[in-house]
Design an enzyme around this catalytic site. Sequence first.
Site, PDB file in Angstrom:
ATOM      1  N   ASP A  15       0.594  -1.373  -0.106  1.00  0.00           N
ATOM      2  CA  ASP A  15      -0.046  -0.340  -0.183  1.00  0.00           C
ATOM      3  C   ASP A  15       0.837   1.420   0.225  1.00  0.00           C
ATOM      4  O   ASP A  15       2.308   1.150   0.242  1.00  0.00           O
ATOM      5  CB  ASP A  15      -0.750   0.019   0.948  1.00  0.00           C
TER       6      ASP A  15
ATOM      7  N   ASP B 126      -0.320   5.303   0.706  1.00  0.00           N
ATOM      8  CA  ASP B 126      -0.516   6.337   2.177  1.00  0.00           C
ATOM      9  C   ASP B 126      -0.205   5.153   2.975  1.00  0.00           C
ATOM     10  O   ASP B 126      -0.618   4.671   3.729  1.00  0.00           O
ATOM     11  CB  ASP B 126      -1.662   7.056   2.023  1.00  0.00           C
TER      12      ASP B 126
HETATM   13 MG   LIG Z   1      -2.686   2.726   3.228  1.00  0.00          MG
END
Ligand SMILES: [Mg+2]
Length: 252
Positions: free
Chosen positions: A10, A12
């Site tokens: 992922d 962010d």
């Molecule tokens: Mg995230």
Amino acid sequence: MSRPRAYLFDLDGTVYRGSEPCPYAADVLGELCREGFVVRYLTNNSAARPDQVTHKLHAMGIPCEPEWVISSTHVAAAWCLSDGVSQVAGIGEIGLFQTLNDAGVEAVPAEECGSAEALVVGICRSFTYAMMSAGLDLVRGGARFIATNRDATYPLEGGRFQPGAGALVASLETCTGVAPLVMGKPEPAMISLALSGTGIEVSEALMVGDRRDTDIACGLAAGCPTWLVLTGVETQLMPGESGSDDLRELLK
Ligand SMILES: [Mg+2]
């Protein structure tokens, strides 16, 4: 744990927070690439263009190639192509339209479409009542309602948040009375798309993220081992859960 063959990150809260890299991200990602592991970045942000993400990561000293970036719009494009949908109406930003068009799915702004086979909705920071109204007409006219993701908010620097695509999707769900088909995490499709062409099985990869309800849920839904890092949303591990305070543990 035995080492996976591919690491799916992922972005962010896992690799960066706004304009700041997460602790040790550059060291760990650099080492994984030097060791020859497959690395991919999986983001629900439908506006994220692979070239922009690559540029941002390079500025942080983090390795990336545009082909390593898979957004929820890529999943939407793959869904359209596999369903024989070659032209869609879109509500979103330039990244959504470009990604769909690059994949061979002609995307036209919803307000300019009389009808469409599908309506693809992503984050749109210029969202208007007229767009919502056009979306309502399209779905009532038979367009499939496709949501890139249902994320309620989008994290910014300094602990601030903006409304996410989920807020726009909810407005269309309310007026149409139709539940959307969701493309991004926690749905599992992004993981198989990220691994397509690598020859690596889902069970041989590791999904690394900072949120249980999207990243970890996506891995579990796909049958992919998961790793929760506490550099973003979640603040502690549950008993028996795989994870660590930061990314360094991935090198062990
Ligand atoms: Mg995230």
